[in-house]
Write a protein that holds these residues in place. Structure first.
Motif, mmCIF file in Angstrom:
data_model
loop_
_atom_site.group_PDB
_atom_site.id
_atom_site.type_symbol
_atom_site.label_atom_id
_atom_site.label_comp_id
_atom_site.label_asym_id
_atom_site.label_seq_id
_atom_site.Cartn_x
_atom_site.Cartn_y
_atom_site.Cartn_z
ATOM 1 N N GLU A 29 2.817 1.668 -4.412
ATOM 2 C CA GLU A 29 2.208 0.860 -3.422
ATOM 3 C C GLU A 29 0.697 1.311 -2.821
ATOM 4 O O GLU A 29 -0.103 0.484 -2.347
ATOM 5 N N ASP A 78 6.654 0.790 -8.886
ATOM 6 C CA ASP A 78 7.111 1.207 -7.587
ATOM 7 C C ASP A 78 5.908 1.607 -6.643
ATOM 8 O O ASP A 78 5.833 1.950 -5.510
ATOM 9 N N ALA A 114 5.188 5.648 -3.267
ATOM 10 C CA ALA A 114 6.059 4.593 -3.455
ATOM 11 C C ALA A 114 6.160 3.360 -2.562
ATOM 12 O O ALA A 114 6.558 2.341 -2.612
ATOM 13 N N ASN A 149 3.659 -2.461 -6.548
ATOM 14 C CA ASN A 149 4.968 -2.491 -7.304
ATOM 15 C C ASN A 149 4.968 -2.856 -8.719
ATOM 16 O O ASN A 149 5.816 -3.538 -9.267
#
Ligand SMILES: [Ca+2]
Ligand SMILES: [Ca+2]
Ligand SMILES: [Ca+2]
Length: 126
Positions: free
Chosen positions: A118, A116, A88, A71
């Motif tokens: 990951e 965002d 995401a 993130n």
């Protein structure tokens, strides 16, 4: 005759293993297969950034190259022989974003993926 066949077999094996070794080496030195990730927008070199060598699959970005990238990515550059699928969520889940070779995204908020991403996969070629 039998000896000739055995020799042919041995040559075949050694050629094949040399071929396999060469294939592995080729992947390691694919200098065009990478993605560079940036903690900030606009490829800001003054903030953390790191080049990720492909091919690779990262199920989490929590500890990559000594820092937490989960993130955190806001801009990204894709190498000339790489394709990136970014997710995401960790473990290749959530919204997917596919980025083709040579793509430069200076602000991932344009693609609704700012801070965002990951997990990600980098594939080479194609
Ligand atoms: Ca900055
Ligand atoms: Ca960030
Ligand atoms: Ca996320």
């Amino acid at each position: 005759m039998r000896l000739a066949l055995i020799l042919a077999g041995l040559v075949g094996v050694s050629v094949m293993s040399a071929y396999a070794a060469g294939d592995v080496e080729l992947k390691v030195v694919d200098k065009a297969c990478w993605a560079e990730i940036y903690e900030d927008t606009d490829f800001d070199m003054n903030d953390p950034h790191v080049k990720v060598q492909g091919p690779t699959q990262m199920a989490t970005l929590k500890d990559f190259s000594g820092r937490n990238w989960s993130n955190e990515i806001e801009s990204i550059v894709i190498g000339p022989n790489a394709e990136v699928t970014a997710y995401a969520e960790k473990d290749f889940k959530g919204t997917e974003l596919i980025l083709k070779s040579n793509k430069r995204v200076n602000d991932l908020s344009k693609l609704n993926m700012s801070d965002d991403i990951e997990s990600m996969k980098i594939t080479c070629g194609g």
